[in-house]
Design an enzyme around this catalytic site. Sequence first.
Site, mmCIF file in Angstrom:
data_model
loop_
_atom_site.group_PDB
_atom_site.id
_atom_site.type_symbol
_atom_site.label_atom_id
_atom_site.label_comp_id
_atom_site.label_asym_id
_atom_site.label_seq_id
_atom_site.Cartn_x
_atom_site.Cartn_y
_atom_site.Cartn_z
ATOM 1 N N ASP A 129 -5.607 43.384 22.792
ATOM 2 C CA ASP A 129 -4.937 43.904 21.588
ATOM 3 C C ASP A 129 -3.934 45.020 21.923
ATOM 4 O O ASP A 129 -3.068 45.327 21.112
ATOM 5 C CB ASP A 129 -5.967 44.462 20.592
ATOM 6 C CG ASP A 129 -7.003 43.434 20.190
ATOM 7 O OD1 ASP A 129 -6.764 42.236 20.416
ATOM 8 O OD2 ASP A 129 -8.064 43.832 19.656
ATOM 9 N N ARG A 164 9.079 19.815 11.877
ATOM 10 C CA ARG A 164 8.059 20.545 11.112
ATOM 11 C C ARG A 164 8.170 22.052 11.318
ATOM 12 O O ARG A 164 8.796 22.513 12.258
ATOM 13 C CB ARG A 164 6.665 20.191 11.672
ATOM 14 C CG ARG A 164 6.115 18.901 11.215
ATOM 15 C CD ARG A 164 4.764 18.698 11.888
ATOM 16 N NE ARG A 164 4.283 17.349 11.613
ATOM 17 C CZ ARG A 164 3.379 16.718 12.347
ATOM 18 N NH1 ARG A 164 2.872 17.281 13.425
ATOM 19 N NH2 ARG A 164 2.987 15.513 12.018
ATOM 20 N N ARG A 173 -6.423 41.855 16.163
ATOM 21 C CA ARG A 173 -7.128 42.628 15.133
ATOM 22 C C ARG A 173 -6.121 43.291 14.188
ATOM 23 O O ARG A 173 -5.280 42.589 13.660
ATOM 24 C CB ARG A 173 -8.033 43.651 15.799
ATOM 25 C CG ARG A 173 -9.251 43.920 14.985
ATOM 26 C CD ARG A 173 -10.338 44.547 15.765
ATOM 27 N NE ARG A 173 -11.456 43.627 15.912
ATOM 28 C CZ ARG A 173 -12.367 43.706 16.834
ATOM 29 N NH1 ARG A 173 -12.313 44.645 17.748
ATOM 30 N NH2 ARG A 173 -13.354 42.855 16.855
ATOM 31 N N ARG A 269 2.215 22.896 9.647
ATOM 32 C CA ARG A 269 0.870 22.884 10.241
ATOM 33 C C ARG A 269 0.552 24.259 10.820
ATOM 34 O O ARG A 269 1.461 25.041 11.081
ATOM 35 C CB ARG A 269 0.792 21.853 11.374
ATOM 36 C CG ARG A 269 1.125 20.439 10.976
ATOM 37 C CD ARG A 269 0.042 19.836 10.103
ATOM 38 N NE ARG A 269 0.429 18.494 9.691
ATOM 39 C CZ ARG A 269 0.169 17.397 10.399
ATOM 40 N NH1 ARG A 269 -0.464 17.481 11.547
ATOM 41 N NH2 ARG A 269 0.555 16.212 9.960
ATOM 42 N N HIS A 275 -9.771 32.287 20.765
ATOM 43 C CA HIS A 275 -10.260 32.749 22.071
ATOM 44 C C HIS A 275 -9.548 32.126 23.261
ATOM 45 O O HIS A 275 -9.792 32.543 24.400
ATOM 46 C CB HIS A 275 -11.773 32.526 22.170
ATOM 47 C CG HIS A 275 -12.528 33.401 21.214
ATOM 48 N ND1 HIS A 275 -12.848 32.999 19.949
ATOM 49 C CD2 HIS A 275 -12.950 34.681 21.332
ATOM 50 C CE1 HIS A 275 -13.469 33.992 19.329
ATOM 51 N NE2 HIS A 275 -13.539 35.013 20.137
HETATM 52 O O1 F6P Z 1 -10.460 42.875 20.540
HETATM 53 C C1 F6P Z 1 -10.175 41.661 21.132
HETATM 54 C C2 F6P Z 1 -10.327 40.552 20.145
HETATM 55 O O2 F6P Z 1 -10.046 39.351 20.824
HETATM 56 C C3 F6P Z 1 -9.504 40.671 18.858
HETATM 57 O O3 F6P Z 1 -8.169 40.336 19.066
HETATM 58 C C4 F6P Z 1 -10.269 39.746 17.959
HETATM 59 O O4 F6P Z 1 -10.085 40.018 16.586
HETATM 60 C C5 F6P Z 1 -11.685 39.996 18.352
HETATM 61 O O5 F6P Z 1 -11.657 40.471 19.679
HETATM 62 C C6 F6P Z 1 -12.596 38.791 18.278
HETATM 63 O O6 F6P Z 1 -13.851 39.170 18.662
HETATM 64 P P1 F6P Z 1 -15.058 38.157 18.912
HETATM 65 O O7 F6P Z 1 -14.779 37.429 20.193
HETATM 66 O O8 F6P Z 1 -16.236 39.034 19.010
HETATM 67 O O9 F6P Z 1 -15.091 37.236 17.730
#
Ligand code: F6P
Length: 346
Positions: A129, A164, A173, A269, A275
Amino acid sequence: MSKKRIGVLTGGGDCPGLNPAIRGVVMRALDYGDEVIGLKYGWAGLIKADAVPLKLEDVEDILEIGGTILGSSRTNPFKKEEDVQKCIESFKKLNLDALIAIGGEDTLGVASKFSKLGLPMIGIPKTIDKDLEETDYTLGFDTAVEVVVDAIKRLRDTAKSHARVIVVEIMGRHAGWLALYGGLAGGADYILIPEVEPNLEELYNHIRKLYDRGHTYAVVAIAEGVQLPGFTYQKGQEGMVDAFGHIRLGGVGNVLAEEIQKNIGIETRAVILSHLQRGGSPSIRDRILGLLLGKTAVDLVHEGKSGYFIAVKGSELVPVDITLIEGRTKNVNPAFYESVKTFFNK
Ligand code: F6P
């Protein structure tokens, strides 16, 4: 030169660069004849005294591996007084002289609190982040930006082929660094970040203008923390709050895609990168910096320093009072966002 017993842990969300940092700690510690103890799954490892010795052979081949060989978690020992006491006992039981915590604001915030309680702590900044105060950079960001850029490139191919709009939702976050840097470097056609209230009319007009001038596709980057009118992720994700009080985000991209299709009538879309942005082999920057941060942390322990985290300031690694990061996050300056709109609002 007295030998030390140094603990190391990785807390919070994993990211590329953690293993290079662990490698940096262990390799530098060997120069001093120290022992390094790896705590498993972040602060949970200190609560349970769940630890493993880290030797040269454990870290030699981990430079290019994503994630963390120690495991991570979002455990917050300060949620329960008994966990705080357990951590203090484990610290003694494991006979640690110092603990190196690798993490973001949550993990380093816990390190800061323990250091105030007298446990010697050094912090290493990491998070995709890049929202940590007092430092220009956090480990993992560079690699995550590369992932976003690569995703945008691929999505542009499909957006173009099908005329599209594709909305790509990017982590971060409540900070827009990853979406803004990834979107700019990937050449996104529009970017929305949490720091700036979304101007959907401007977005729709921009897409219409693109299509009118023969650019018959668009890739729109949106940070997961953007609040769209009529959609509050808090409501949608009720109950999903972690031990540090963070709401689980995700889904705003789908809502934006529906709105775009409804308002301008172009097939749209959404792709949520989620992740995918946290895994993978660390970039060269995250490898070198991880090694150097790990080394510097061990050097600080030997200088007798405690209660510091290592900030990246320009090309320097500078020890900074760790209490300064507690409860603070670093956001994109809206004026900067406005100034770089010139690259995506044409
Ligand atoms: O802080 C890193 C981060 O990947 C954020 O960008 C994201 O909102 C959060 O962690 C997701 O966390 P988790 O893997 O616990 O769902």
